[in-house]
Design an enzyme around this catalytic site. Structure first.
Site, PDB file in Angstrom:
ATOM      1  N   HIS A  75       0.873  -1.166   0.000  1.00  0.00           N
ATOM      2  CA  HIS A  75       0.000   0.000   0.000  1.00  0.00           C
ATOM      3  C   HIS A  75       0.912   1.217   0.000  1.00  0.00           C
ATOM      4  O   HIS A  75       1.842   1.283   0.797  1.00  0.00           O
ATOM      5  CB  HIS A  75      -0.889  -0.018   1.237  1.00  0.00           C
ATOM      6  CG  HIS A  75      -2.045   0.934   1.150  1.00  0.00           C
ATOM      7  ND1 HIS A  75      -1.865   2.295   1.191  1.00  0.00           N
ATOM      8  CD2 HIS A  75      -3.369   0.727   1.022  1.00  0.00           C
ATOM      9  CE1 HIS A  75      -3.059   2.874   1.082  1.00  0.00           C
ATOM     10  NE2 HIS A  75      -3.979   1.953   0.978  1.00  0.00           N
ATOM     11  N   ARG A  82      -6.677  10.320  -0.277  1.00  0.00           N
ATOM     12  CA  ARG A  82      -6.486  10.805  -1.648  1.00  0.00           C
ATOM     13  C   ARG A  82      -7.811  10.941  -2.376  1.00  0.00           C
ATOM     14  O   ARG A  82      -8.003  11.841  -3.186  1.00  0.00           O
ATOM     15  CB  ARG A  82      -5.531   9.868  -2.399  1.00  0.00           C
ATOM     16  CG  ARG A  82      -4.073  10.062  -1.966  1.00  0.00           C
ATOM     17  CD  ARG A  82      -3.170   8.972  -2.498  1.00  0.00           C
ATOM     18  NE  ARG A  82      -3.263   7.763  -1.696  1.00  0.00           N
ATOM     19  CZ  ARG A  82      -3.134   6.526  -2.177  1.00  0.00           C
ATOM     20  NH1 ARG A  82      -2.931   6.341  -3.467  1.00  0.00           N
ATOM     21  NH2 ARG A  82      -3.216   5.491  -1.381  1.00  0.00           N
TER      22      ARG A  82
END
Ligand SMILES: Cc1cc2nc3c(=O)[nH]c(=O)nc-3n(C[C@H](O)[C@H](O)[C@H](O)COP(=O)(O)OP(=O)(O)OC[C@H]3O[C@@H](n4cnc5c(N)ncnc54)[C@H](O)[C@@H]3O)c2cc1C
Ligand code: SF4
Ligand code: SF4
Ligand code: FES
Lengths: 603, 250
Positions: free
Chosen positions: A236, A256
């Site tokens: 990740h 994000r």
């Protein structure tokens, strides 16, 4: 003779995360007797930690979405190594599975017209993730748990399975011990569903808990089932990196999705510098367009921060390697900047990302509404696992099913965020349904008692050794090998060295001694988990050596490009008659004409 | 690096005592990190529950210097390290070993509470229309990570041991989540007054103070539930109204 208590069920589910609970609920609904065992207490499995959301093409936010787009996104994200039939079923069935959760009491965030709200996530073309702030996994596991306890299912909490039992070729049950007292338990069952999750603990820096030692994959492998795609481990891109004690803890991609941007030490949005060709048409031309996308502008294209995880993680590594990283060896993730762009400012951020706010405030003394976070890649997810039939989830061993992270097939070379929680629901349900059907069609099996005895003896050996090394040191050394030599950037020499280091680690694992008695003894638990960790680590090493190309989660410095030939095969490992690990290549399953058409249309 | 002393309860089924361990303290460390370090190097068999190490699973509850907290969210920099840090299991639950307790009471008590029962779907596709503002109240309760720290601190359980007559603050939060769920149709008010024992709660608010999820347990869950009980059973006007209207609910 080992002493143990015996229990009988039609279907035994191993694991009480999203996949296990969903499977148990389905099997129970089919009218068979169901038992669920888990290493932890109910409600504590990994699923509880999931943050961002559940991917399902419900089209509540953008009516252009449908299962075909979700299917195409999943295939593209997987670098076309997913099992197309699994990707199809997943995309088609996820919406119904999410709505079912609502019918069982889950409360998702809402759209202005009162439907389930969906958010943006990497690799998903439209806003697709049903969510509850950034604690979606908690909502999901609690809903399944609170529904499940009223379905007549028997729960065995804090029981660890050591071995799957067989009757000839078919499954006959499982053997394990309870953590509290250290007593052995034997579960006889006509069908077994593995839902044990992943293997992140094979690495040093991971978002995964102590439970993730790859047990399910190792259990299935030992029982004769094949594993697939083991080289594909997901890094990740955004884990915490500072202070050292929080290294690896996840920072959800939802940051994000809500407008957070990645910057290097010079303040540059470095992801704009390197957009892969097959995503260029879908990626924003400039920062302003990217921001508009995160705020729901349907005419805007995705910012490059929402490219797939493998790509974003590698770009971060590049910045760090080339000296443009942050002070503690990562890059900056900035959500604070949207304050001046959205109504509500800092409060808006806290509302959308409450646990991230809390996590940074408490663990790092950082207010994410004021300053950027420092982040770097962390081991997150195993794309590979037990090879299963796409419709029934049955493995090569008759009566042995697998669903959720322990199974392979849906994610290929790279998983899209949000596609795991939906995977658990869709294929958990299927596994439960088909395991119940299998149990109905078959008579009771008889477990092989010799296997039980051998497993019990093996488990107790660490107590019998007078002196020896403790298990934690062996675990640490293995984690170091995996992190440094089988990590995010791989090459032949390193992988070879890792493989050569394995026999010594295996020998040490075979000699560990534990102190104390059998009652709630983590030293003992760690010593028995070592076996699984070593098996899955070997599988990852061997497959990583074999795949001489770079694709998705697997990046080879010595073969940085994709290789067309490797793009046509999945790698399979299984235990040979000689007891050794055997590796083979298998053609990626053929797509139906309908699916081919979709891929062509959405290229 | 500085060192600190951890005075940890070691024992099985209640018998045992404190033992001191010294370990190094690095930047940003939380109590659980120290426990892991001690476990790896000095006491392999030290029993402790944990999973997420990020305050999300509610496994690592313990009493740190006497106050109930999550070990993974307690920074060492917030504790005085010139004195030993004492670590004990939650004292309200039967001890198993070291820092691990038997929390099965909470699971049994939950199972007795009437499950969620939704009204008929609003839309033909089987879905419901719910406004964001109507989910928010209940979402607060859904934040509960079942750490059981509130149960640990509540005197009705801790001092008076009324396990059979009182479900405790965690399960009032759970009941409130169901009762205030915009879709739920079941009625749990009689049980609240009866077997769930809400009357034993005298609103000391100790539970609210320890909740790591900052759920307003007393103000937002317990007090509104108490009001429903009062309205139903003790308000003469409403009672009369119910007799005439024949309504069994609220
Ligand atoms: C921090 C974090 C955030 C994430 N966020 C998202 C997200 O937003 N969206 C998304 O889609 N995915 C997300 N993921 C991934 C996703 O949460 C996991 O892949 C998923 O929850 C795995 O579910 P599962 O049911 O397969 O296994 P788990 O939930 O991990 O459950 C495994 C179960 O198996 C049991 N078990 C294991 N071994 C044994 C054994 N030997 N004997 C008995 N029992 C055993 C365990 O006790 C446990 O009950 C996230 C993951 C992490 C770590
Ligand atoms: S407010 Fe009530 S439930 Fe909470 S601690 Fe006090 S008595 Fe217990
Ligand atoms: S209400 Fe708060 S203190 Fe109580 S169990 Fe839930 S999270 Fe823990
Ligand atoms: S380990 Fe999960 S809350 Fe502490």
């Amino acid at each position: 003779m080992a002493e143990y208590e015996s229990y009988q069920h039609d279907v035994l589910v191993i694991g009480a995360g999203g996949a296990g609970l969903r499977a148990a609920i389905e099997a129970s609904a089919a009218g068979v007797s169901v038992g669920v065992v888990s290493k932890s207490l109910l409600g504590k499995a990994h699923t509880v930690m999931a943050e961002g959301g559940i991917a399902a093409a419900m089209a509540n936010v953008d009516d252009r979405d449908n299962w075909r787009v979700h299917f195409a996104d999943t295939m593209r994200g997987s670098q076309y190594l997913s099992h197309p039939r699994m990707a199809q079923l997943h995309a088609q069935e996820a919406p119904a599975r999410v709505r079912e959760l609502e019918a069982w009491g889950a409360l998702f965030d809402r759209t202005p017209d009162g439907r389930i709200l969906q958010r943006n996530f990497g690799g998903h073309r439209y806003p697709r993730l049903a969510h509850v702030g950034d604690r979606t996994g908690l909502e999901m596991i609690r809903t399944l748990q609170d529904h499940g306890i009223h379905q007549g299912i028997e729960f065995y909490m804090e029981v660890t399975v050591l071995k799957l039992l067989k009757d000839g070729d078919r499954i006959a049950g499982a053997f394990g011990y309870d953590r509290e007292r250290g007593r052995f338990r034997m579960f006889e069952a006509k069908a077994v569903v593995l839902a044990t999750g992943g293997l992140g603990r094979a690495y040093q820096i991971t978002s995964n808990s102590w439970e993730y030692t790859g047990d399910g994959m190792a259990l299935a492998y030992e029982a004769g089932a094949a594993l697939k795609d083991m080289e594909f481990v997901q890094f990740h891109p955004t884990g915490m990196i500072w202070p050292p004690s929080v290294r690896g803890i996840l920072v959800t991609e939802a940051v994000r999705g809500e407008g957070g941007v990645l910057k290097n030490k010079d303040g540059r949005r470095f992801l704009f510098d390197d957009v892969p060709a097959n995503y260029r048409d879908q990626t924003a031309d400039n920062e302003e367009e990217g921001f508009r996308y995160t705020q729901g502008d349907k005419n805007a294209k995705r910012p490059p921060e929402l490219l797939t995880r493998d790509h974003v993680a590698r770009c971060i590594m590049r910045e760090v390697r080339e000296g443009r990283g942050s002070p503690h060896g990562g890059v900056f993730l900035d959500i604070a900047w949207i304050k001046n762009r959205v109504p509500g400012g800092g409060e808006h951020i806290k509302k959308k990302l409450p646990s991230m706010y809390h996590q940074f405030k408490q663990l790092a003394d950082i207010d994410i509404t004021e300053v950027p976070m420092e982040i770097g890649p962390t081991i997150h997810y195993a794309m590979g696992g037990v090879r299963v039939d796409p419709d029934t989830q049955m493995s090569d061993v008759p009566g042995l099913f697998a669903a959720g992270e322990v199974a392979a097939g849906l994610h290929g070379a790279n998983r899209l965020g949000g596609n795991s929680l939906s995977d658990l629901l869709v294929f958990g349900k299927r596994a439960g349904e088909y395991a119940a059907a299998y149990a109905k069609e078959h008579n009771a099996a008889t477990a092989n008692k010799e296997e039980v005895e051998a497993a019990a003896r093996h488990a107790l050996e660490p107590f019998e050794r007078a002196a020896g090394e403790g298990p934690y040191l062996v675990q640490r050394d293995l984690q170091q090998v995996m992190q440094n030599q089988v990590g995010i950037v791989r090459k032949q020499g390193d992988l070879q060295k890792a493989l050569e280091a394995l026999p010594a680690l295996q020998a040490r694992a075979g000699r560990v001694a534990v102190e104390g008695n059998r009652e709630y003894n983590p030293g003992w638990h760690t010593s028995v988990d070592l076996g699984s960790l070593l098996t899955v680590s070997e599988a990852i090493m061997r497959c990583a050596l074999e795949r001489k190309e770079s694709r998705g989660g697997h990046f080879r410095e010595d073969y940085p490009a994709k290789d067309e030939e490797f793009g046509k095969v999945n790698l399979i490992v299984s235990k040979g008659a000689d007891g050794e690990m055997h590796l083979s290549r298998e053609p990626v399953p053929e797509m139906s004409a309908e699916l081919k058409e979709i891929i062509k249309e959405m290229k | 690096m500085a060192e600190a002393t951890f005075r940890i309860w070691r024992g099985e089924k209640g018998s045992g005592g404190f033992r001191d361990y010294r370990t190094e303290v690095g930047p940003g460390m939380v109590v659980l990190d120290a426990i892991h370090e001690i476990q790896a190097t000095q006491a392999n068999d030290l029993a402790v529950r944990w999973n997420c190490k990020a305050g999300k699973c509610g496994s690592c509850s313990a009493e740190i210097n006497g106050s109930p907290r999550l070990m993974c969210m307690t920074r060492l920099s917030t504790l005085p390290l010139d004195k030993p840090v004492t670590l004990e299991p939650m004292r309200t639950f039967p001890p198993v070993k070291d820092l691990v307790t038997d929390v099965s009471f909470n699971y049994r008590a939950k199972k007795k509470i009437k499950p969620f029962q939704p009204r008929k779907p609003d839309r033909p596709d089987g879905t419901w229309t719910i406004a964001q503002q109507d989910v928010e109240r209940v979402q607060e309760f859904h934040k509960c990570i079942e750490c059981f720290l509130c149960q640990d601190v509540c005197h009705v359980l801790r001092e008076h041991h009324l396990y059979e007559q009182f479900i405790g603050p965690r399960l009032f939060v759970y009941t409130a989540a169901l009762e205030m769920h915009p879709l739920d149709t079941a009625d749990r008010v009689p049980e609240l007054r009866g077997p769930d024992g809400i009357g034993f709660c005298n609103i000391t608010k100790c539970c609210t103070k320890v909740c790591p999820e900052e759920i307003h347990i007393t103000d937002n869950a317990i007090i509104p539930l108490k009001e429903r009980v009062v309205d139903r059973f003790y308000d003469p006007v409403k009672r009369l109204f119910r007799v005439f209207s024949g309504s069994a609910r609220r």
